[in-house]
Design a protein around this motif. Sequence first.
Motif, PDB file in Angstrom:
ATOM      1  N   SER A   9      12.302  16.958   8.077  1.00 36.89           N
ATOM      2  CA  SER A   9      11.743  17.213   9.399  1.00 36.89           C
ATOM      3  C   SER A   9      10.865  16.039   9.815  1.00 36.89           C
ATOM      4  O   SER A   9      10.399  15.258   8.987  1.00 36.89           O
ATOM      5  N   SER A  10      10.622  15.938  11.087  1.00 36.61           N
ATOM      6  CA  SER A  10       9.825  14.827  11.599  1.00 36.61           C
ATOM      7  C   SER A  10       8.340  14.979  11.269  1.00 36.61           C
ATOM      8  O   SER A  10       7.588  14.009  11.345  1.00 36.61           O
ATOM      9  N   SER A  11       7.915  16.168  10.863  1.00 37.24           N
ATOM     10  CA  SER A  11       6.490  16.381  10.583  1.00 37.24           C
ATOM     11  C   SER A  11       5.986  15.507   9.440  1.00 37.24           C
ATOM     12  O   SER A  11       4.835  15.075   9.450  1.00 37.24           O
ATOM     13  N   VAL A  12       6.837  15.233   8.446  1.00 33.21           N
ATOM     14  CA  VAL A  12       6.429  14.374   7.328  1.00 33.21           C
ATOM     15  C   VAL A  12       6.110  12.972   7.840  1.00 33.21           C
ATOM     16  O   VAL A  12       5.085  12.387   7.480  1.00 33.21           O
ATOM     17  N   TYR A  13       6.968  12.435   8.697  1.00 35.76           N
ATOM     18  CA  TYR A  13       6.753  11.079   9.215  1.00 35.76           C
ATOM     19  C   TYR A  13       5.584  11.042  10.199  1.00 35.76           C
ATOM     20  O   TYR A  13       4.834  10.074  10.233  1.00 35.76           O
ATOM     21  N   PHE A  14       5.438  12.116  10.989  1.00 37.13           N
ATOM     22  CA  PHE A  14       4.292  12.169  11.899  1.00 37.13           C
ATOM     23  C   PHE A  14       2.981  12.207  11.120  1.00 37.13           C
ATOM     24  O   PHE A  14       2.003  11.593  11.511  1.00 37.13           O
ATOM     25  N   GLY A  23       0.803  -1.212   0.000  1.00 39.52           N
ATOM     26  CA  GLY A  23       0.000   0.000   0.000  1.00 39.52           C
ATOM     27  C   GLY A  23       0.835   1.261   0.000  1.00 39.52           C
ATOM     28  O   GLY A  23       2.041   1.235   0.243  1.00 39.52           O
ATOM     29  N   ASN A  24       0.167   2.354  -0.302  1.00 35.22           N
ATOM     30  CA  ASN A  24       0.833   3.653  -0.323  1.00 35.22           C
ATOM     31  C   ASN A  24       1.136   4.112   1.091  1.00 35.22           C
ATOM     32  O   ASN A  24       0.313   3.970   1.980  1.00 35.22           O
ATOM     33  N   GLN A  25       2.303   4.665   1.264  1.00 36.46           N
ATOM     34  CA  GLN A  25       2.689   5.249   2.533  1.00 36.46           C
ATOM     35  C   GLN A  25       3.321   6.595   2.216  1.00 36.46           C
ATOM     36  O   GLN A  25       4.380   6.658   1.597  1.00 36.46           O
ATOM     37  N   PHE A  26       2.633   7.655   2.586  1.00 38.87           N
ATOM     38  CA  PHE A  26       3.158   8.967   2.254  1.00 38.87           C
ATOM     39  C   PHE A  26       2.788   9.983   3.320  1.00 38.87           C
ATOM     40  O   PHE A  26       1.906   9.762   4.133  1.00 38.87           O
ATOM     41  N   GLY A  27       3.521  11.069   3.276  1.00 36.47           N
ATOM     42  CA  GLY A  27       3.249  12.199   4.147  1.00 36.47           C
ATOM     43  C   GLY A  27       2.988  13.428   3.300  1.00 36.47           C
ATOM     44  O   GLY A  27       3.306  13.458   2.109  1.00 36.47           O
ATOM     45  N   LEU A  28       2.417  14.439   3.903  1.00 36.38           N
ATOM     46  CA  LEU A  28       2.101  15.678   3.209  1.00 36.38           C
ATOM     47  C   LEU A  28       3.049  16.768   3.667  1.00 36.38           C
ATOM     48  O   LEU A  28       3.388  16.856   4.841  1.00 36.38           O
ATOM     49  N   LEU A  29       3.449  17.596   2.751  1.00 31.74           N
ATOM     50  CA  LEU A  29       4.374  18.673   3.062  1.00 31.74           C
ATOM     51  C   LEU A  29       3.864  19.955   2.406  1.00 31.74           C
ATOM     52  O   LEU A  29       3.728  20.024   1.184  1.00 31.74           O
ATOM     53  N   LYS A  67      16.330  24.095  -1.066  1.00 31.00           N
ATOM     54  CA  LYS A  67      16.730  24.162   0.346  1.00 31.00           C
ATOM     55  C   LYS A  67      15.504  24.081   1.263  1.00 31.00           C
ATOM     56  O   LYS A  67      15.517  23.373   2.274  1.00 31.00           O
ATOM     57  N   ILE A  68      14.441  24.801   0.899  1.00 30.28           N
ATOM     58  CA  ILE A  68      13.204  24.785   1.700  1.00 30.28           C
ATOM     59  C   ILE A  68      12.615  23.377   1.743  1.00 30.28           C
ATOM     60  O   ILE A  68      12.271  22.859   2.808  1.00 30.28           O
ATOM     61  N   ILE A  69      12.513  22.743   0.577  1.00 25.80           N
ATOM     62  CA  ILE A  69      11.917  21.400   0.509  1.00 25.80           C
ATOM     63  C   ILE A  69      12.784  20.392   1.249  1.00 25.80           C
ATOM     64  O   ILE A  69      12.271  19.554   1.995  1.00 25.80           O
TER      65      ILE A  69
END
Length: 193
Positions: A81-86, A43-49, A73-75
């Motif tokens: 950052s941990s926010s993507v994995y959270f 299955g898909n496993q992704f985070g939002l940025l 650099k921004i991306i």
Amino acid sequence: MQEISHKSSKANSTSIVLLNTRTIKGYKSVNEMVKPDSDTPWGNQFGLLHVSIPKFTNLKSANPLEFVLKIHKIIKKKRNSSSVYFTGILLTIMKKLRGPEAASRYIHRASNYSSMSISNLIGPMEQMALANHPIKGLYFMTVKVPQSLNITMVSYMGNLRVAVGSKKGFLDPHKFKSCVINAFEMTLKAAHD
């Protein structure tokens, strides 16, 4: 944007970037991935940025490479950052507890706060075939997204394909194509200088 309207150079634009958070540990068969305790589940496993798009206002004097490097650099900073994995973990938990529809609603709600979406896919290096007919190229597009502009990229056999979709009447396709070609030429020229 500023070629169409000078007011647009003062507008804030945000993009939502879908990032793959799947841990790839080599090739796994589908049978291995569907096992309950698989280290690479199916299955898909992704985070939002969410990424604020910097303004490129002075076309004559600005160096497009600096603009590209600033966005990179921004991306890179946000991607690491941990926010993507959270976000990925939150979506997984939400899907398990409340079902895939709840996770889908969350993604759609988060997407409503962005001007455009960007997604990419690393495709196969070898040529594929469908019913013994070789596939010369492919692309993908996410549909039913709330953004006015959607950009997707896929690599296939070492070539990159970029697909652009927008709401009807949002932009002039010929003008957009001209602007993209102009931006690539400016960036290429700056890279050679």
